[in-house]
Structures are given as C-alpha cells and as structure tokens.
Design an enzyme around this catalytic site. Structure first.
Site, PDB file in Angstrom:
ATOM      1  CG  HIS A  32      -1.881  -1.030   1.376  1.00 27.24           C
ATOM      2  ND1 HIS A  32      -1.830  -2.001   2.350  1.00 27.24           N
ATOM      3  CD2 HIS A  32      -2.992  -1.286   0.648  1.00 27.24           C
ATOM      4  CE1 HIS A  32      -2.871  -2.804   2.224  1.00 27.24           C
ATOM      5  NE2 HIS A  32      -3.586  -2.415   1.188  1.00 27.24           N
ATOM      6  CB  SER A 184      -4.400  -6.817   4.665  1.00 29.25           C
ATOM      7  OG  SER A 184      -4.118  -5.602   4.014  1.00 29.25           O
TER       8      SER A 184
END
Ligand code: PAF
Length: 277
Positions: A32, A184
């Site tokens: 990210h 994640s």
C-alpha cells in the site's frame, strides 16, 4: 496529514487539488505504501481511504477476521507522505438517500470467473464501493496493486462503463524477500504458514519457467499436485489466462498471466504473474 471522517471534510480538503487516490481496506503494508509513494512521486495530492467494505465479503468469517488497526495505519501513512486519510463509517459510505441503482454494475464475464466464481457478489461489492469513493474523492488518478489483477480489470471496466475522466494506474506487486506477495491477510498467517505460503510464488515462477515447454494444462496439473501433497492447502484455481479477456490462454494469446488462489488453513491467498508481455 489530515484525517477525514466525513464526505464534507474530503470535499473541502480536496477542492482545487490534483488528486491521486489509493483506496484500501487498511491493515496497511509496504505494498500500500508503495502505491502512496507512486502517487506522491507524480506530485499528486494523495488521498488514502481506509474502509473495510462489508458488501464485498461473501464470507462473514473473513469479514469479521479482517485485521483492523487504524492507529498503526495512520502512523505508517504519516511517514509515507500521504496528504489526507479518509476513514468513513459504513453509514457515511452507504447513505440511505443514494440511488442504489447508480452504484450497481454488471461487468460481464470478467466478474464471474476465477475470483468472481469463487466469491459470488465480490466484484459487485468492489465496483459499488469504489464508484462511491470515486464520487467523493473525485481523483484525477487512482492507484491499484496488480496483486488483485482481476480487481484492477473490474475497476478499469467501471471507469470505461461510467465514462469517468480519470487515469487508473496498476502498480506491480510488492513481495517479501521470500517472494510472498504482500497482503493484509498475511498478518493472519502463523510463522509456519508464512513459510508454506511461498509455495504460491514458487509455483507461479515454475509455471513461467515451464511455459512453452509443457502444455498449459500439464503445467496447471503439476502445480495442483504440489498443493495436494499438503492437506493444509486447498487449491481453488490455477490457470494460465489471457490477461485481457480472463479466458484460459489459447495458442497465440498475448498478455498471458498465471493466476492462482488457494486457502492455507482458513486464510485465502491469491497471486498472479506475468508470463508473456
Ligand atoms: O483492494 C482492496 O483493498 C479493496 O478491494 C478496495 C479496492 C479498497 C475496495 O474496497
């Protein structure tokens, strides 16, 4: 860095800016942050959204267990150069006054195969939330990781279907040293599972090395055998596809990608690799 919780704050703080947008569901990792830095390198006022979108989860357990740590995410964004982080509530995103049909799209065949087949309704939920977020943030450019290769195609279809004037940038997957794609969901892997998870990257690399030497179906069959050898794995799909049509690659297909999805225990992992340009 500003922190917005409402649509109004986002609108007020982005007016007159040339905006780069990185939509996320939080639990931020280097993948990210790489998207944020890519946006900043282009001189854009960079907005990151953190919203675990309930409408894209077909598995309630996966939604409940999705890692959430806003404090840690904000710390990470502070050092990445992000200008504005948007952390809305469910009611702020899904307003009862909005026309539900405006955000409902049919992306055709690409939303029904591979990830779409394994996770019914997933891409409808992704399309819905990304369209709403685009309406709020009004980005000039939006950045998405190539790890979610099919999602990237759905977003491009959304932009073309709705004739949105914005650039969509697909950013190559960031990997751990072992080759494991950053995700994640990796946070939920035990140390032993983290070691095992490298099988995904190793299988994709092997598929690439064998391309043209064996038939595509033999390659996929051999990869499947590696997963079947360990009962903790449940392989959902492995295929060599045409990255434009999302059909199995045929002789003469350009832009071939190997795509894979597998569950390791409870944790679902996906990855892909470019096989030909
Ligand atoms: O890739 C994600 O994290 C999500 O699917 C997205 C694009 C933020 C939409 O909820």
């Amino acid at each position: 860095m500003k922190i917005a919780k409402t649509r109004k704050e986002v609108i007020d703080w982005t007016t007159n800016q040339v905006v780069g947008f990185v939509p996320t569901m939080g639990a931020l990792h280097d993948g990210h942050l790489h998207l944020v830095r890519t946006s900043k390198e282009r001189g854009l006022f960079t907005v990151v959204s953190i919203f675990v979108n309930p409408t894209q989860f077909n598995d309630a357990n996966d939604f409940e267990k999705y890692p959430v740590n806003h404090h840690r995410d904000i710390e990470a964004l502070l050092s990445s150069g992000c200008d504005l982080v948007f952390i809305p509530s469910v009611d702020e995103v899904y307003r009862s006054t909005d026309d539900p049909n405006k955000y409902k799209h049919d992306f055709g065949a690409i939303e029904r195969v591979y990830e779409g087949a394994q996770r019914p309704g997933h891409f409808e939920g992704v399309g819905r939330v990304v369209h709403i977020l685009f309406d709020i943030v009004k980005p000039n450019v939006a950045f998405f990781g190539e790890k979610d290769f099919q999602q990237l195609a759905v977003i491009r279809a959304l932009v073309s279907l709705c004739k949105m004037e914005m650039e969509i940038v697909g950013v190559p997957t960031v990997r751990e040293k072992s080759g494991l794609a950053m995700s994640s969901r990796n946070e939920r892997l035990s140390p032993t599972q983290r070691d095992k998870a490298v099988l995904i990257f190793n299988s994709l690399s092997w598929a690439k090395s064998q391309f043209g030497k064996m038939s595509n179906s033999e390659i996929c069959h051999e990869v499947a055998k590696r997963f079947e050898a360990d009962l903790e794995w449940n392989l959902e799909y492995i295929d060599l596809i045409d990255g434009d049509t999302f059909e199995s690659a045929q002789d003469g297909s350009m832009n071939i990608r190997a795509v894979i999805a597998a569950k390791l225990g409870e944790i679902r992992l996906i990855d892909n690799m470019k096989i030909t340009a």
